[in-house]
Design a protein around this motif. Structure first.
Motif, PDB file in Angstrom:
ATOM      1  N   UNK A 242      44.592  99.193  -9.832  1.00  0.00           N
ATOM      2  CA  UNK A 242      44.200 100.339  -9.009  1.00  0.00           C
ATOM      3  C   UNK A 242      42.961 100.983  -9.631  1.00  0.00           C
ATOM      4  N   UNK A 243      41.866 100.970  -8.912  1.00  0.00           N
ATOM      5  CA  UNK A 243      40.603 101.466  -9.470  1.00  0.00           C
ATOM      6  C   UNK A 243      40.539 102.985  -9.351  1.00  0.00           C
ATOM      7  N   UNK A 244      40.339 103.667 -10.469  1.00  0.00           N
ATOM      8  CA  UNK A 244      40.388 105.129 -10.492  1.00  0.00           C
ATOM      9  C   UNK A 244      39.023 105.790 -10.573  1.00  0.00           C
ATOM     10  N   UNK A 245      37.981 105.073 -10.144  1.00  0.00           N
ATOM     11  CA  UNK A 245      36.643 105.663 -10.208  1.00  0.00           C
ATOM     12  C   UNK A 245      35.980 105.530  -8.844  1.00  0.00           C
ATOM     13  N   UNK A 246      35.080 106.467  -8.565  1.00  0.00           N
ATOM     14  CA  UNK A 246      34.388 106.405  -7.274  1.00  0.00           C
ATOM     15  C   UNK A 246      33.144 105.523  -7.359  1.00  0.00           C
ATOM     16  N   UNK A 247      32.772 105.162  -8.575  1.00  0.00           N
ATOM     17  CA  UNK A 247      31.535 104.402  -8.769  1.00  0.00           C
ATOM     18  C   UNK A 247      31.731 102.949  -8.361  1.00  0.00           C
ATOM     19  N   UNK A 248      30.844 102.414  -7.550  1.00  0.00           N
ATOM     20  CA  UNK A 248      31.030 101.004  -7.160  1.00  0.00           C
ATOM     21  C   UNK A 248      30.906 100.052  -8.350  1.00  0.00           C
ATOM     22  N   UNK A 249      31.614  98.953  -8.276  1.00  0.00           N
ATOM     23  CA  UNK A 249      31.484  97.894  -9.282  1.00  0.00           C
ATOM     24  C   UNK A 249      30.250  97.078  -8.894  1.00  0.00           C
ATOM     25  N   UNK A 250      29.500  96.633  -9.866  1.00  0.00           N
ATOM     26  CA  UNK A 250      28.290  95.860  -9.568  1.00  0.00           C
ATOM     27  C   UNK A 250      28.636  94.373  -9.643  1.00  0.00           C
ATOM     28  N   UNK A 251      28.465  93.725  -8.533  1.00  0.00           N
ATOM     29  CA  UNK A 251      28.791  92.305  -8.385  1.00  0.00           C
ATOM     30  C   UNK A 251      28.094  91.467  -9.475  1.00  0.00           C
ATOM     31  N   UNK A 252      28.862  90.628 -10.123  1.00  0.00           N
ATOM     32  CA  UNK A 252      28.260  89.733 -11.111  1.00  0.00           C
ATOM     33  C   UNK A 252      28.030  90.369 -12.471  1.00  0.00           C
ATOM     34  N   UNK A 253      28.166  91.703 -12.552  1.00  0.00           N
ATOM     35  CA  UNK A 253      27.961  92.388 -13.836  1.00  0.00           C
ATOM     36  C   UNK A 253      29.234  93.088 -14.310  1.00  0.00           C
ATOM     37  N   UNK A 254      29.938  93.729 -13.375  1.00  0.00           N
ATOM     38  CA  UNK A 254      31.123  94.515 -13.733  1.00  0.00           C
ATOM     39  C   UNK A 254      32.399  93.740 -13.395  1.00  0.00           C
ATOM     40  N   UNK A 255      33.337  93.735 -14.323  1.00  0.00           N
ATOM     41  CA  UNK A 255      34.588  92.982 -14.115  1.00  0.00           C
ATOM     42  C   UNK A 255      35.777  93.829 -14.536  1.00  0.00           C
TER      43      UNK A 255
END
Ligand code: PRX
Length: 704
Positions: A242-255
């Motif tokens: 469950x993701x608890x942040x509003x910041x988008x994950x950056x494809x290919x960089x954030x995991x």
């Protein structure tokens, strides 16, 4: 030296007069079980047995390959300890405890929300989590021994798991305190050359689920501006799945770590056998000038030192439940939440949140619930707990045998409350003096053998020989009542190896001042300059007065005046900025900023708010100034240097000192009137200062 400088130096050395405090003796029950109760230990660690005495600390560890030379001092001040030895820190903190203690709790984690379960992680479970994350770092991120990784992690068990996974691979971790801003994390990423950032989506603080991932994006942007790009961001989730942040994950960089870890279930990674001198981690700290310094700590020397001091000074036995309430983002947490206690195979408690949330009884409920018997915290927290809940400890059924105070001077009054009320007159107290650079304690009483004295840290610890020096390098005699610079005559295994990437700065900051001969290979010619003022009583106990190098200690956290000033100067309207310390009832010191504006700008609340915001963005909320004073002109010397001691005196309502060296003494009265009348109107007047505090304020700024 110019006359101005001489003037300031002599101010820094004014005599201080103490009311001598009475000794307190450790309870018999404590002595009966103490790890150090036989005075023979003091002989074993006497100066004539230096450096071989430290074999006793190294022998607390398991070595893959035993070392041949205790101390190699052939290239001062780059000391090498336990040369020829090989070991792995993760093996020492986990694997070797499995045979006897696999089902014992290594970590007890208390989440801040009280309705969430306490989590127990056994040594066996820790072993698996660390192995799996180490496999991920190695195989998914391509990390290998010697690479650096930056962490920006809060107080969750995933932080020690990440640290120990790096240690397993010989990867150097660099944890940045979660309360620091994204920008300061970015600066440390670039300085350490980390390609991977390990962070968390969110965590609880004061009842709020804080969005933390947002700082990762800011950190990466700052690192990018500094010419450094991160390849991967690993995001632990406070609630896996469950993701608890509003910041988008950056494809290919954030995991998401919990997702990637699925591929590494059950993986075992053999601990990489590292040379004793291989760096284990970096820990950044503020100095008087320039950007924060990456203190580089070794594997063998550091781990031996924290194991030895945890055993004898924290009196940790494997069956204890030990709780250090500091943050793992500081050196105290690295040494005395993670590495020291786990090396000794004890149970270490980690608490996610604020000690007084939701009320002043929280800490004592945790202590009672978990059966904590060793407790460790800082004077700021003690002052806070005392203010908010002076009678709370008595309502809870816990019993401490041992308590620590660390990080700032503690007022004897506060010490006595800690002893009588928190410790219920049953616990011994150690007041431990040391620094990020030191790896472990340098000044403390040996709890079963040396009596306590409120407000004094005690003598040098086993094998460490402090001395107070005057500006000319002469020893200031014990009992003289005179203050001077705290120095250590000898190297010790926990000392930083260097400032990461800046060996010249390392020599300059810690050794240049008192080195007797730059060509000497004899460690006796290379005393370590700690940057603290101190007095030594006739009984040999040291009382630490505070920094002499323009570093402001806010609630036990070091803030460099230069960092605060450069952050203020990012505001376009600001021409000049000066940071000064103000004595504060709870937090020891707080920061006030003085700024002057570029021509054409008028003072406004908007501008002072911008300064505050800039400091929060560049450093973090802990550095937020209490006040930002906009002045027309700063008091300056004829050579144009801002006289910080003068404005510090105004902010603290103390004497501003000699003004004859000022080029523009006429501005002082105007500033005093403006600042003090506003403070008086707000009721913002510091309590009466002690003589030592007055001296500190008078000398502030003289290090430059
Ligand atoms: O001024 C001393 C103060 O904290 C400084 C070190 O800060 P830091 O590197 O952040 O490490 C804090 C935790 C080890 C010192 O130069 N300080 C530390 N311990 C004490 C202290 N001042 C007085 N008494 C102490 N016990």
């Amino acid at each position: 030296m110019s006359t101005e400088e001489e003037q300031q130096v002599s101010e820094a050395q004014i005599a201080v007069h103490w009311r001598e405090e009475e000794f307190y003796y450790p309870p018999a029950k404590f002595i009966g079980q103490a790890n150090a109760s036989d005075p023979a230990i003091l002989d074993r660690f006497s100066e004539e047995n230096f450096p071989e005495c430290f074999k006793e600390f190294a022998d607390l560890l398991s070595w893959d390959h035993y070392w041949h030379t205790t101390l190699d001092s052939s290239n001062p001040p780059f000391w090498k300890w336990f040369v020829g030895g090989k070991l792995n820190a993760s093996y020492n903190c986990i694997d070797r405890h499995l045979e006897k203690n696999r089902n014992k709790s290594a970590i007890l984690w208390a989440p801040e929300p009280e309705n969430e379960e306490i989590k127990s992680i056994t040594y066996q479970e820790l072993y698996h989590q660390v192995n799996e994350f180490a496999a991920l770092l190695r195989d998914f991120c391509g990390l290998k021994a010697g690479d650096r990784v930056t962490f920006h992690m809060p107080m969750v068990p995933e932080l020690p798991v990440s640290m120990l996974a790096c240690a397993r691979l010989g990867v150097i971790h660099s944890e940045v305190f979660a309360g620091f801003s994204g920008a300061s994390c970015g600066g440390r990423i670039a300085d350490s050359g980390s390609h991977v950032l390990v962070t968390m989506d969110s965590y609880y603080r004061s009842g709020e689920l804080v969005d933390h991932k947002v700082k990762a994006d800011e950190a990466i942007a700052t690192a990018h501006e500094l010419g450094f790009d991160i390849a991967k961001v690993l995001v632990w989730r406070r609630y896996p799945g469950k993701y608890g942040s509003k910041t988008p994950m950056v494809e290919g960089r954030d995991f998401f770590v919990d997702e990637v870890l699925k591929d590494f279930k059950g993986k075992i990674v053999s601990p990489v056998s590292m040379p004793a001198e291989a760096p284990l981690f970096l820990m950044y700290t503020s100095g008087s000038t320039g950007k924060p310094k990456g203190c580089q700590h070794s594997t063998g020397g550091y781990l031996s030192y924290v194991a030895g001091t945890s055993k004898y000074y924290q009196d940790i036995h494997p069956e204890d439940t030990y709780w250090c309430m500091a943050d793992i983002g500081w050196i105290t947490g690295h040494s005395y939440i993670v590495y020291g206690p786990l090396a000794l195979g004890t149970t270490t408690v980690i608490y996610e949140g604020v000690p007084t949330y939701p009320d002043a009884g929280r800490a004592w409920r945790i202590a009672e619930r978990l059966g904590v018997n060793i407790f460790h915290t800082a004077p700021t927290t003690i002052r806070m707990l005392r203010k908010l809940g002076p009678d709370e400890p008595a309502k809870h059924n816990y019993h401490f045998k041992h308590m620590t105070t660390v990080g700032e001077p503690i007022e004897p009054e506060v010490w006595r409350w800690y002893h009588d009320v928190v410790g219920k007159n049953e616990a011994v107290i150690v007041d431990t003096w040391w620094q990020t650079e030191n790896g472990g304690f340098l000044g403390s009483t040996l709890p079963g053998l040396q009596p306590m004295k409120p407000g004094s840290c005690g003598p040098g610890v086993l094998g460490v020989f402090p001395v107070i020096m005057d500006e000319d390098g002469n020893e200031v005699e014990a009992g003289s009542g005179r203050a001077g610079n705290m120095c250590i005559r000898n190297p010790w295994p926990g000392i930083l190896q260097t400032i990461y990437g800046q060996p010249e700065r390392f020599v300059q900051v810690y050794y240049e001042k008192y080195c007797k001969d730059r060509n000497s290979k004899d460690w006796r010619d290379w005393p370590y300059f700690a940057g603290d003022g101190a007095v030594k009583a006739a009984d040999g106990y040291f009382r630490i007065l505070g920094r002499v190098d323009d570093v402001i200690n806010v609630a036990g956290h070091r803030l460099g005046t230069k960092e605060l000033e450069s952050a203020s100067l990012t505001v376009p309207e600001i021409a000049e900025a000066a940071a000064v310390p103000v004595v504060d009832e709870l937090r020891g010191r707080i920061v006030e900023m003085y700024v002057s504006l570029k021509p054409g700008f008028q003072p406004s609340k908007e501008i002072s708010d911008k300064v505050t915001k800039a400091i929060e963005t560049e450093i973090g909320k802990i550095a937020r100034p209490k006040n930002v004073w906009i002045v027309q002109d700063m008091p300056k010397t004829r050579s144009g240097k801002i006289m910080r001691r003068v404005i510090a005196g105004i902010s603290n309502f103390t004497d501003a000192g000699d003004l004859t060296t000022l080029a523009n003494a006429e501005v002082v009265e105007g500033i005093r009137h403006h600042v003090q009348s506003e403070k008086l109107a707000k009721g913002d007047v510091p309590r009466e200062l002690s003589p030592a505090e007055i001296d500190e304020i008078k000398a502030f700024g003289s290090a430059e």
